[in-house]
Design an enzyme around this catalytic site. Structure first.
Site, PDB file in Angstrom:
ATOM      1  N   LYS A  39       0.832  -1.207   0.000  1.00 16.69           N
ATOM      2  CA  LYS A  39       0.000   0.000   0.000  1.00 16.69           C
ATOM      3  C   LYS A  39       0.867   1.257   0.000  1.00 16.69           C
ATOM      4  CE  LYS A  39      -0.682  -0.497   4.994  1.00 16.69           C
ATOM      5  NZ  LYS A  39      -1.579  -0.711   6.096  1.00 16.69           N
ATOM      6  N   ASN A  46       8.512  -0.712   8.047  1.00 17.41           N
ATOM      7  CA  ASN A  46       9.230  -0.834   9.318  1.00 17.41           C
ATOM      8  C   ASN A  46      10.692  -1.177   9.066  1.00 17.41           C
ATOM      9  OD1 ASN A  46       8.244  -0.345  11.817  1.00 17.41           O
ATOM     10  ND2 ASN A  46       7.428  -2.387  12.185  1.00 17.41           N
ATOM     11  N   ALA A  50      14.401   0.635  10.334  1.00 16.59           N
ATOM     12  CA  ALA A  50      15.272  -0.036  11.312  1.00 16.59           C
ATOM     13  C   ALA A  50      16.619   0.669  11.392  1.00 16.59           C
ATOM     14  CB  ALA A  50      15.458  -1.498  10.934  1.00 16.59           C
ATOM     15  N   GLY A  53      20.464  -2.646  13.181  1.00 18.90           N
ATOM     16  CA  GLY A  53      21.218  -3.449  12.250  1.00 18.90           C
ATOM     17  C   GLY A  53      20.806  -4.890  12.187  1.00 18.90           C
ATOM     18  N   GLU A 118      24.155  -4.335  21.438  1.00 16.46           N
ATOM     19  CA  GLU A 118      22.782  -3.944  21.785  1.00 16.46           C
ATOM     20  C   GLU A 118      22.294  -4.805  22.947  1.00 16.46           C
ATOM     21  OE1 GLU A 118      19.905  -3.299  18.668  1.00 16.46           O
ATOM     22  OE2 GLU A 118      21.422  -2.511  17.313  1.00 16.46           O
ATOM     23  N   HIS A 238      10.157  -0.729  22.951  1.00 14.80           N
ATOM     24  CA  HIS A 238      11.543  -0.259  22.919  1.00 14.80           C
ATOM     25  C   HIS A 238      11.706   0.734  24.059  1.00 14.80           C
ATOM     26  CE1 HIS A 238      15.368   1.299  21.610  1.00 14.80           C
ATOM     27  NE2 HIS A 238      15.409   0.400  20.636  1.00 14.80           N
ATOM     28  N   ARG A 285      15.322  -5.928  26.405  1.00 11.95           N
ATOM     29  CA  ARG A 285      14.421  -4.773  26.306  1.00 11.95           C
ATOM     30  C   ARG A 285      13.250  -4.833  27.274  1.00 11.95           C
ATOM     31  NH1 ARG A 285      14.580  -3.875  19.822  1.00 11.95           N
ATOM     32  NH2 ARG A 285      16.746  -3.222  19.877  1.00 11.95           N
ATOM     33  N   HIS A 346       7.123  -1.408  19.833  1.00 15.55           N
ATOM     34  CA  HIS A 346       8.168  -1.459  18.803  1.00 15.55           C
ATOM     35  C   HIS A 346       8.055  -2.680  17.913  1.00 15.55           C
ATOM     36  CE1 HIS A 346      12.073  -0.561  17.099  1.00 15.55           C
ATOM     37  NE2 HIS A 346      12.577  -1.709  17.492  1.00 15.55           N
ATOM     38  N   ARG A 381      12.088 -10.403  21.672  1.00 11.54           N
ATOM     39  CA  ARG A 381      13.035 -10.539  20.557  1.00 11.54           C
ATOM     40  C   ARG A 381      14.393  -9.969  20.934  1.00 11.54           C
ATOM     41  NH1 ARG A 381      14.565  -6.818  16.586  1.00 11.54           N
ATOM     42  NH2 ARG A 381      13.061  -5.359  17.474  1.00 11.54           N
ATOM     43  N   SER A 386      15.546  -9.176  14.058  1.00 12.68           N
ATOM     44  CA  SER A 386      14.404  -9.189  13.132  1.00 12.68           C
ATOM     45  C   SER A 386      14.839  -9.045  11.681  1.00 12.68           C
ATOM     46  CB  SER A 386      13.397  -8.098  13.489  1.00 12.68           C
ATOM     47  OG  SER A 386      14.072  -6.909  13.762  1.00 12.68           O
TER      48      SER A 386
HETATM   49  C1  SIN Z   1      17.375  -0.209  17.635  1.00 15.68           C
HETATM   50  O1  SIN Z   1      18.173   0.273  16.827  1.00 15.68           O
HETATM   51  O2  SIN Z   1      17.421   0.023  18.832  1.00 15.68           O
HETATM   52  C2  SIN Z   1      16.286  -1.097  17.109  1.00 15.68           C
HETATM   53  C3  SIN Z   1      16.828  -2.319  16.512  1.00 15.68           C
HETATM   54  C4  SIN Z   1      15.852  -3.443  16.701  1.00 15.68           C
HETATM   55  O3  SIN Z   1      14.688  -3.212  16.934  1.00 15.68           O
HETATM   56  O4  SIN Z   1      16.280  -4.595  16.669  1.00 15.68           O
END
Ligand code: SIN
Length: 522
Positions: A39, A46, A50, A53, A118, A238, A285, A346, A381, A386
């Site tokens: 659409k 999404n 991102a 990474g 992360e 997030h 998270r 998120h 996750r 993802s």
């Molecule tokens: C982020 O950059 O914090 C998001 C990356 C993610 O959602 O895996």
């Protein structure tokens, strides 16, 4: 083969494009006709947004077993280990392939791939391109698709429903009903294989990092088509969305900023995560989001602070140029002052239930990416898993299509009329806003038995309102969204009610805590 296999892919993020490209590369010129329907342009997906990474093991000091264990740990005992192993083991090959196709990722001083840290990762393993990694993947895949005569792309079609046939041989997906969002023309588009890659459903919450198109349409179509879902209770918030109430939308401050040394602070500027988890600011998270939520509630604060001043201007500008520019554009200087942040919805960890090849339980229907639940993410996750999933599972889905899908009896695409769009009614608009507020309050980071029960009742009313407005002749884009969001919200809420205890992102304060850590965070 007397005609090409007809394949419809709904959604043009990384998962949909990776699948289309892979399938095309496996089949000859006259063997397949792939139609990619969406659409909006891939830039609205999404995937494109991102920042962080692709989590992948690329350095000898790291191991796929470490990546597997981190994924399982963050997933709270709800991942499927065989899917996790497959995905993390195949990650490096996907990155190699992207590099060969011209992807540009950041490099370190030795000329190898630079990797960021992360949340939930025991090693720095996030391959990235500045803070726009999703956009880089979209760029590379789009370039492949553009010059591929086996793939056609239409960016004005909204998929409304699955076409499902029910015969003595069983139920089978036969394509999708679409609406052209410019003209209102409705079509029944038939295919031998249909792939849903429609992305997330963050728009079900008032605060979300997701783009406006993340309305859960694939999941809603699956619900209407009686295709089973899995793990819908698990919605990842997030921890660090930018708090900027006067701005439209919610901008993400990547977790990689904490990976580079930024720390969360309470309103009195004391460290927020210290002593709460061994990984402190880089805890999974769900832990960080819940800790922030607790502080905001205790202190009646609208946000907490993210102190990134120790990163330094040169490094911040090099690694996070988009974040820096965005903050500057609204008068915040993250190099010199703490950034106001709050948690926002998120990522939908659950979705349409699939196997490790993306096959749903409806013959002829596959689901990939965020709208699917392959079993990789479990109850939360792991950061940057993802995009990895969106690269790996489509390869297997393409192989499965090649091996096991055949042409079905021909059915010609049918024009089925046309909607004359109407303006949204005030009730539809207020229902959308109220639904998002209700989900934030009662089905958000912290849930409770009573809130969930009353939310379910309220959500059923929104669904009913959408049906009444539809019968009354309203045909607005907002009503289509309300129809989908209400179904997705009900699925999240009902699954949350059915969850026997707490795991990952699902936190019911009325469920008994299972560990000392949970008690500390309650
Ligand atoms: C982020 O950059 O914090 C998001 C990356 C993610 O959602 O895996």
């Amino acid at each position: 083969m007397n005609r090409p296999l007809k394949v419809i892919v709904v959604g043009s993020g990384v998962a949909g494009m990776a699948f289309a490209h892979r399938l095309s590369s496996l089949m000859g010129a006259d063997e397949v006709d792939i139609r990619l329907l969406s659409k909006a342009a891939p830039e609205s997906s999404n995937s494109h947004a991102a920042q962080g990474g692709v989590a992948v093991v690329v350095h000898p000091s790291d191991s796929w077993e470490g990546h597997r264990d981190d994924t399982l740990e963050v997933g709270g005992g709800r991942c499927l280990p065989e899917v996790v192993e497959r995905v993390v083991q195949e990650g490096p090959g996907c990155i190699q392939e992207l590099l060969l196709k011209g992807a540009r990722f950041d490099t370190n001083d030795e000329g190898g791939l630079a990797t960021a840290r992360e949340g939930g990762h025991s090693a720095a393993r996030v391959v990235h391109r500045g803070d726009r990694t999703g956009a880089e993947l979209v760029r590379v895949l789009r370039a492949q698709i553009r010059c591929d005569p086996k793939i056609s792309v239409t960016e004005t079609l909204m998929a409304l429903d699955l076409l499902v046939s029910d015969t003595s041989e069983g139920r089978r997906c036969r394509g999708v009903r679409t609406m052209d969002i410019l003209t209102g023309v409705i079509m029944e588009q038939y295919a031998d294989v249909t792939v849903l890659a429609t992305g997330g459903a963050g728009q079900v919450y008032r605060h979300t990092t997701n783009p406006v198109g993340a309305t859960g349409s694939g999941v809603a179509m699956a619900i209407r088509g009686n295709v089973p879902l899995r793990d819908m209770a698990f919605v990842q918030f997030h921890p660090t969305a930018l708090f900027a109430p006067e701005q439209e939308g919610t901008f993400l401050i990547s977790e990689a900023v904490r990976g580079a040394g930024a720390m969360l602070l309470r309103p009195d500027r004391s460290r927020l995560m210290e002593g709460l988890h061994p990984m402190a600011d880089l805890a999974p998270r769900n832990v960080v989001a819940r800790a922030i939520h607790a502080v905001m509630r205790e202190e009646s604060a609208a946000h907490v602070l993210l102190d990134a001043t120790q990163i330094g201007e040169a490094r911040f500008a090099r690694e996070f140029p988009m974040i820096l520019n965005h903050c500057w554009s609204i008068g915040i200087d993250p190099v010199r002052q703490p950034i106001p942040v709050m948690p926002a919805a998120h990522y939908l960890c659950g979705g349409i239930r699939t196997d490790a090849q993306g096959r749903t339980e409806l013959d002829g229907l596959y689901a990939l990416g965020e709208c699917a639940s392959s079993g990789l993410h479990g109850a939360d996750r792991l950061a940057s898993n993802s995009l990895l999933e969106a690269l790996v599972i489509p390869r297997h889905a393409a192989a499965s299509v090649l091996i096991s899908e055949w042409q079905q009896p021909i059915q010609k695409d049918l024009g089925k009329g046309q909607y004359s769009f109407t303006a949204p009614s005030p009730l539809t608009l207020s229902s959308l806003a109220d639904l998002r507020e209700l989900m934030m309050r009662d089905v958000g980071i912290v849930r409770g038995d009573e809130g969930l029960r009353s939310a379910r009742k309220g959500l059923l009313e929104f669904k009913e309102r959408a049906e009444v407005a539809w019968s009354g002749g309203e045909r607005s884009q907002e009503l289509f969204e309300l129809r989908d969001l209400a179904l997705v919200a009900i699925a999240i809420c009902e699954q949350a009610i059915a969850e026997p205890g707490n795991a990952g992102t699902h936190w019911n304060q009325d469920a008994p805590p299972r560990s000392v850590m949970e008690t500390a965070l309650a």
